[in-house]
Each structure stands twice: as structure tokens, then as C-alpha cells.
Design a protein around this motif. Structure first.
Motif, mmCIF file in Angstrom:
data_model
loop_
_atom_site.group_PDB
_atom_site.id
_atom_site.type_symbol
_atom_site.label_atom_id
_atom_site.label_comp_id
_atom_site.label_asym_id
_atom_site.label_seq_id
_atom_site.Cartn_x
_atom_site.Cartn_y
_atom_site.Cartn_z
ATOM 1 N N GLU A 56 38.537 29.964 45.604
ATOM 2 C CA GLU A 56 38.015 29.584 44.295
ATOM 3 C C GLU A 56 36.542 29.984 44.172
ATOM 4 O O GLU A 56 36.095 30.460 43.122
ATOM 5 N N THR A 57 35.796 29.815 45.264
ATOM 6 C CA THR A 57 34.393 30.253 45.266
ATOM 7 C C THR A 57 34.310 31.758 45.042
ATOM 8 O O THR A 57 33.474 32.244 44.270
ATOM 9 N N ALA A 58 35.187 32.493 45.730
ATOM 10 C CA ALA A 58 35.219 33.951 45.567
ATOM 11 C C ALA A 58 35.485 34.332 44.114
ATOM 12 O O ALA A 58 34.863 35.251 43.567
ATOM 13 N N ARG A 59 36.387 33.609 43.477
ATOM 14 C CA ARG A 59 36.695 33.897 42.075
ATOM 15 C C ARG A 59 35.475 33.648 41.185
ATOM 16 O O ARG A 59 35.174 34.431 40.287
ATOM 17 N N ARG A 60 34.750 32.562 41.470
ATOM 18 C CA ARG A 60 33.597 32.217 40.632
ATOM 19 C C ARG A 60 32.465 33.234 40.735
ATOM 20 O O ARG A 60 31.771 33.496 39.757
ATOM 21 N N VAL A 61 32.276 33.789 41.938
ATOM 22 C CA VAL A 61 31.150 34.723 42.105
ATOM 23 C C VAL A 61 31.554 36.169 41.860
ATOM 24 O O VAL A 61 30.712 37.067 41.993
ATOM 25 N N SER A 62 32.789 36.408 41.495
ATOM 26 C CA SER A 62 33.268 37.783 41.328
ATOM 27 C C SER A 62 32.414 38.618 40.360
ATOM 28 O O SER A 62 32.250 39.826 40.585
ATOM 29 N N PRO A 63 31.817 38.032 39.300
ATOM 30 C CA PRO A 63 30.963 38.868 38.437
ATOM 31 C C PRO A 63 29.727 39.414 39.153
ATOM 32 O O PRO A 63 29.110 40.368 38.671
ATOM 33 N N LEU A 64 29.362 38.827 40.289
ATOM 34 C CA LEU A 64 28.179 39.271 41.031
ATOM 35 C C LEU A 64 28.498 40.353 42.054
ATOM 36 O O LEU A 64 27.581 40.864 42.723
ATOM 37 N N ILE A 65 29.767 40.710 42.183
ATOM 38 C CA ILE A 65 30.153 41.771 43.111
ATOM 39 C C ILE A 65 29.957 43.099 42.386
ATOM 40 O O ILE A 65 30.866 43.659 41.765
ATOM 41 N N ARG A 66 28.738 43.597 42.475
ATOM 42 C CA ARG A 66 28.356 44.790 41.723
ATOM 43 C C ARG A 66 27.151 45.435 42.403
ATOM 44 O O ARG A 66 26.552 44.865 43.314
ATOM 45 N N GLY A 67 26.793 46.607 41.933
ATOM 46 C CA GLY A 67 25.611 47.285 42.456
ATOM 47 C C GLY A 67 25.672 47.500 43.955
ATOM 48 O O GLY A 67 26.633 48.053 44.482
ATOM 49 N N GLU A 68 24.670 47.003 44.675
ATOM 50 C CA GLU A 68 24.554 47.222 46.112
ATOM 51 C C GLU A 68 25.617 46.484 46.925
ATOM 52 O O GLU A 68 25.821 46.782 48.095
ATOM 53 N N VAL A 69 26.295 45.508 46.314
ATOM 54 C CA VAL A 69 27.332 44.761 47.038
ATOM 55 C C VAL A 69 28.699 44.943 46.388
ATOM 56 O O VAL A 69 29.614 44.138 46.591
ATOM 57 N N ALA A 70 28.849 46.014 45.627
ATOM 58 C CA ALA A 70 30.096 46.239 44.888
ATOM 59 C C ALA A 70 31.296 46.486 45.802
ATOM 60 O O ALA A 70 32.442 46.314 45.372
ATOM 61 N N ALA A 71 31.052 46.877 47.045
ATOM 62 C CA ALA A 71 32.162 47.201 47.950
ATOM 63 C C ALA A 71 32.749 45.988 48.655
ATOM 64 O O ALA A 71 33.727 46.115 49.392
ATOM 65 N N ILE A 72 32.191 44.807 48.423
ATOM 66 C CA ILE A 72 32.742 43.597 49.051
ATOM 67 C C ILE A 72 34.122 43.314 48.479
ATOM 68 O O ILE A 72 34.343 43.374 47.269
ATOM 69 N N THR A 73 35.059 43.001 49.353
ATOM 70 C CA THR A 73 36.404 42.582 48.945
ATOM 71 C C THR A 73 36.474 41.069 49.018
ATOM 72 O O THR A 73 36.341 40.486 50.100
ATOM 73 N N LEU A 74 36.660 40.425 47.890
ATOM 74 C CA LEU A 74 36.710 38.966 47.861
ATOM 75 C C LEU A 74 38.070 38.455 48.322
ATOM 76 O O LEU A 74 39.102 39.086 48.092
#
Length: 222
Positions: A56-74
Motif C-alpha cells: 500500500e505504501t508502494a502504491r501511495r508513492v508511485s507518483p514519485l517514481i520518476r526522473g532519477e529513480v524512475a527505474a525502481i520497481t515497486l
């Protein structure tokens, strides 16, 4: 007698070719899964209901997975990170469980890994900026030969804020690989205070960037 596809009766040939193609595709997927652990990563194997808040935390922060950290897989499957064992600079035994109650950026690195070396100063800067009672960067060296080499290299490049942790057996990498959370070097996991996986990254990132800092700060508030 073995019948090749080109010898099959005309009416059966399309079905035979389709079966052959399907088998080849299945074999290819199985091969990729064996090499990269894709099957384990995408399956429900190791799912832990107690880790649902991390998803659920991963879902909430998903809009922040961008730019320099866009490659993170939640994380989409609730999964507990293995109880990794390693040692600190004095040789004292540590486990990931020692960080329960804190958000952790877990990183595996080695001096022979060029991308690892490139991102260590950024991890050091992130620890300097956000490290504290609620968050730690735990970077574990997995060099398997000269144990003094990684220490000397960190000193040479000015990495001072990161505590030194190491596992010369590299078992921590194998444990994460078996869990479907490691595919290459460097490997980074975001681990919640309960020891559950929030996200994973195979490869380097600019951890001192504004994108990374915003993500970690948001996770700290979750």
C-alpha cells in the motif's frame, strides 16, 4: 517414425507449427526466468500477508517514481526481505533485523562493479542528508577477496557517512536472488520498518538527487 513439421499432412501442419511455437516460447520464458529470477519476482512465492502495508505504501508513492529513480520497481506482492546476515567494520555479526523500526535503503555493492562505485558517493550524501533514527542507508560490500580493498577505496573517494558492512561470501546477494529481489549489481531495496519490501532497483541511481530525496522523505512519512 518421427514426423517433422514439414512432413505432416497439410491439414495438421498449422496446428503442429503452433504447438512447436508455443513450446519454444515457453522454453524461452523459462530460460529467462532461470537466468534473471523473473518468475520468482512476478509470482506470489514468498508472499507475506503481514507485508500488505508495504504494498500500500508502494502504491501511495508511485507518483514519485520518476526522473532519477524512475527505474525502481515497486512491490505488488507483499513480501518480507530475507533476514540477511553480514558483518560491520569491526567484524561484529549483523542482520537486517537489527534495523527493525527504521526505513532502510539496502544496497549491495562491490569494487569490481563500476556502476556501484559511481553511486557510492551519492549514497553517502543521502545518508548525510536524511540518515537518522528513522532512516538508514545500509550498504553491504560483497567483494570476495581482499577485505581491505573496499575499505581503502571508500576512504580514497571520500565516503565517510556510510557505516561499513560486508559479506565476503556474497551470500546476501544469493539470498536476495533466490527471493526474486536481485538481478545484478548494484542491487538496491527499499525496506519498510517491518522488514518488508517496498521496491527494488537493479542498477545504479542518483541517490543524492532531488527525485530520490523526495521519495525517501515521502516513505518516511508513510
Amino acid at each position: 517414425m518421427t514426423v517433422r513439421p514439414d512432413q505432416a499432412p497439410q491439414g495438421r501442419r498449422p496446428r503442429t507449427l503452433a504447438l512447436v511455437a508455443a513450446a519454444a516460447l515457453a522454453g524461452g520464458v523459462a530460460g529467462l526466468a532461470a537466468v534473471y529470477g523473473i518468475g520468482a519476482f512476478q509470482s506470489n512465492a514468498g508472499a507475506d500477508a503481514a507485508c500488505r502495508p508495504a504494498v500500500e505504501t508502494a502504491r501511495r508513492v508511485s507518483p514519485l517514481i520518476r526522473g532519477e529513480v524512475a527505474a525502481i520497481t515497486l512491490a505488488k506482492v507483499p513480501r518480507r526481505v530475507p533476514e540477511l546476515a553480514f558483518r560491520d567494520a569491526t567484524g561484529q555479526a549483523k542482520t537486517l533485523g537489527d534495523w527493525r523500526g527504521r526505513l532502510v535503503l539496502l544496497n549491495l555493492w562491490a569494487t569490481w562493479c563500476v556502476p556501484c562505485r559511481k553511486e557510492m558517493p551519492a549514497l553517502d550524501a543521502l545518508e548525510a542528508k536524511l540518515g537518522g533514527p528513522g532512516f538508514d542507508v545500509v550498504a553491504i560490500n560483497i567483494d570476495t577477496r581482499d577485505p581491505e580493498k573496499p575499505k581503502a577505496w571508500l576512504k580514497e573517494v571520500g565516503v565517510e557517512r556510510l557505516p561499513y558492512y560486508a559479506d565476503p561470501s556474497a551470500k546476501v546477494f544469493q539470498d536476495l536472488k533466490l527471493a526474486g529481489s536481485a538481478f545484478g549489481m548494484p542491487t538496491t531495496l527499499l525496506v519498510d520498518p517491518a522488514g518488508c519490501e517496498i521496491g527494488a532497483l537493479a542498477g545504479p541511481a542518483e541517490w543524492a538527487s532531488e527525485d530520490a530525496v523526495k521519495l525517501i522523505e515521502a516513505l518516511g512519512r508513510s
